[in-house]
Design a protein around this motif. Structure first.
Motif, short mmCIF file in Angstrom:
data_model
loop_
_atom_site.label_atom_id
_atom_site.label_comp_id
_atom_site.label_asym_id
_atom_site.label_seq_id
_atom_site.Cartn_x
_atom_site.Cartn_y
_atom_site.Cartn_z
N MET A 69 22.05 15.04 -16.25
CA MET A 69 22.60 15.67 -17.45
C MET A 69 24.03 16.08 -17.12
O MET A 69 24.30 16.68 -16.10
N ASP A 70 24.95 15.72 -18.00
CA ASP A 70 26.34 16.07 -17.72
C ASP A 70 26.61 17.52 -18.13
O ASP A 70 25.79 18.18 -18.76
N ALA A 71 27.76 18.01 -17.79
CA ALA A 71 28.12 19.41 -18.02
C ALA A 71 28.17 19.76 -19.50
O ALA A 71 27.76 20.84 -19.91
N VAL A 72 28.64 18.86 -20.35
CA VAL A 72 28.73 19.12 -21.79
C VAL A 72 27.33 19.25 -22.39
O VAL A 72 27.06 20.16 -23.19
N ALA A 73 26.42 18.37 -22.01
CA ALA A 73 25.06 18.43 -22.54
C ALA A 73 24.36 19.70 -22.07
O ALA A 73 23.65 20.35 -22.84
N ALA A 74 24.56 20.09 -20.82
CA ALA A 74 23.96 21.32 -20.29
C ALA A 74 24.50 22.54 -21.03
O ALA A 74 23.75 23.46 -21.38
N LEU A 75 25.80 22.56 -21.27
CA LEU A 75 26.41 23.69 -21.98
C LEU A 75 25.92 23.74 -23.43
O LEU A 75 25.64 24.81 -23.95
N THR A 76 25.78 22.59 -24.07
CA THR A 76 25.28 22.53 -25.43
C THR A 76 23.85 23.06 -25.50
O THR A 76 23.50 23.85 -26.39
N GLU A 77 23.03 22.66 -24.54
CA GLU A 77 21.64 23.13 -24.51
C GLU A 77 21.57 24.64 -24.31
O GLU A 77 20.79 25.33 -24.97
N ARG A 78 22.38 25.17 -23.42
CA ARG A 78 22.39 26.62 -23.16
C ARG A 78 22.90 27.38 -24.39
O ARG A 78 22.39 28.45 -24.72
N THR A 79 23.89 26.82 -25.08
CA THR A 79 24.42 27.46 -26.28
C THR A 79 23.36 27.50 -27.38
O THR A 79 23.18 28.53 -28.04
N GLU A 80 22.65 26.40 -27.58
CA GLU A 80 21.59 26.36 -28.58
C GLU A 80 20.47 27.34 -28.25
O GLU A 80 19.92 28.01 -29.13
N ALA A 81 20.11 27.44 -26.97
CA ALA A 81 19.08 28.38 -26.55
C ALA A 81 19.53 29.82 -26.80
O ALA A 81 18.74 30.66 -27.25
N ALA A 82 20.80 30.10 -26.52
CA ALA A 82 21.33 31.45 -26.76
C ALA A 82 21.32 31.77 -28.26
O ALA A 82 20.98 32.89 -28.66
N GLU A 83 21.68 30.80 -29.09
CA GLU A 83 21.66 31.02 -30.54
C GLU A 83 20.25 31.28 -31.05
O GLU A 83 20.04 32.11 -31.93
N ARG A 84 19.26 30.57 -30.51
CA ARG A 84 17.86 30.81 -30.89
C ARG A 84 17.43 32.22 -30.47
O ARG A 84 16.74 32.92 -31.22
N SER A 85 17.84 32.64 -29.29
CA SER A 85 17.50 33.99 -28.82
C SER A 85 18.13 35.06 -29.70
O SER A 85 17.50 36.06 -30.03
N ILE A 86 19.38 34.84 -30.10
CA ILE A 86 20.07 35.79 -30.97
C ILE A 86 19.37 35.86 -32.33
O ILE A 86 19.17 36.95 -32.89
N ALA A 87 18.98 34.71 -32.88
CA ALA A 87 18.28 34.69 -34.17
C ALA A 87 16.95 35.42 -34.07
O ALA A 87 16.57 36.19 -34.96
N ALA A 88 16.21 35.20 -32.97
CA ALA A 88 14.92 35.89 -32.78
C ALA A 88 15.14 37.39 -32.65
O ALA A 88 14.37 38.19 -33.21
N LEU A 89 16.17 37.80 -31.93
CA LEU A 89 16.47 39.22 -31.78
C LEU A 89 16.86 39.84 -33.12
O LEU A 89 16.44 40.96 -33.43
N ALA A 90 17.61 39.11 -33.94
CA ALA A 90 17.98 39.61 -35.27
C ALA A 90 16.75 39.82 -36.14
O ALA A 90 16.64 40.82 -36.85
N LYS A 91 15.78 38.90 -36.07
CA LYS A 91 14.53 39.06 -36.83
C LYS A 91 13.77 40.30 -36.38
O LYS A 91 13.26 41.07 -37.19
N ARG A 92 13.69 40.50 -35.08
CA ARG A 92 12.99 41.67 -34.54
C ARG A 92 13.69 42.96 -34.95
O ARG A 92 13.05 43.96 -35.27
N THR A 93 15.02 42.96 -34.94
CA THR A 93 15.78 44.13 -35.34
C THR A 93 15.54 44.44 -36.82
O THR A 93 15.33 45.60 -37.20
N ASP A 94 15.56 43.41 -37.67
CA ASP A 94 15.29 43.61 -39.10
C ASP A 94 13.89 44.19 -39.32
O ASP A 94 13.70 45.09 -40.13
N ALA A 95 12.90 43.67 -38.58
CA ALA A 95 11.53 44.16 -38.72
C ALA A 95 11.44 45.62 -38.29
O ALA A 95 10.77 46.44 -38.93
#
Length: 122
Positions: A1-27
């Protein structure tokens, strides 16, 4: 896996974590929103010996649901040879109010001024 793909994957994972945290905060915010209701009325209470009287009350601001907790009290100048109590009638809670039952456990029929109070939290 090249560096761009790894960074893209980590960014998407971070965005999913932020969205999940936002849902928990709203609840959590939804659970900590508290409604309170207060009602006080001066009235003449006429209750026979051993009897009860139902007094309907209306909240100034409607409750968001009927799952609130409520407590009632009655204050009378004199309860002769006994006591006067107030309770929220079971099954009477609505979004707009409830019914308070005043009970005379004294030995004399009451026809006196009283203050009926109800406080609710939900």
């Amino acid at each position: 896996m090249d560096a761009v793909a790894a960074l893209t994957e980590r960014t998407e994972a971070a965005e999913r974590s932020i969205a999940a945290l936002a849902k928990r905060t709203d609840a959590l915010e939804a659970r900590t929103t508290v409604w309170t209701g207060h009602f006080t009325q001066e009235t003449t209470v006429q209750v026979a010996v051993g009897g009860t009287r139902d007094i309907p009350i209306t909240w100034a601001t409607p409750a968001p649901s009927t799952t609130y907790s409520a407590a009632a009290a009655v204050s009378v100048a004199a309860a002769l040879l006994g006591k006067v109590t107030a309770t929220v009638k079971q099954g009477s809670k609505t979004k707009t109010g409830c019914v308070v039952t005043v009970q005379n456990s004294g030995l004399v029929t009451l026809a006196i001024g009283a203050e009926v109070s109800v406080i609710a939290v939900g």
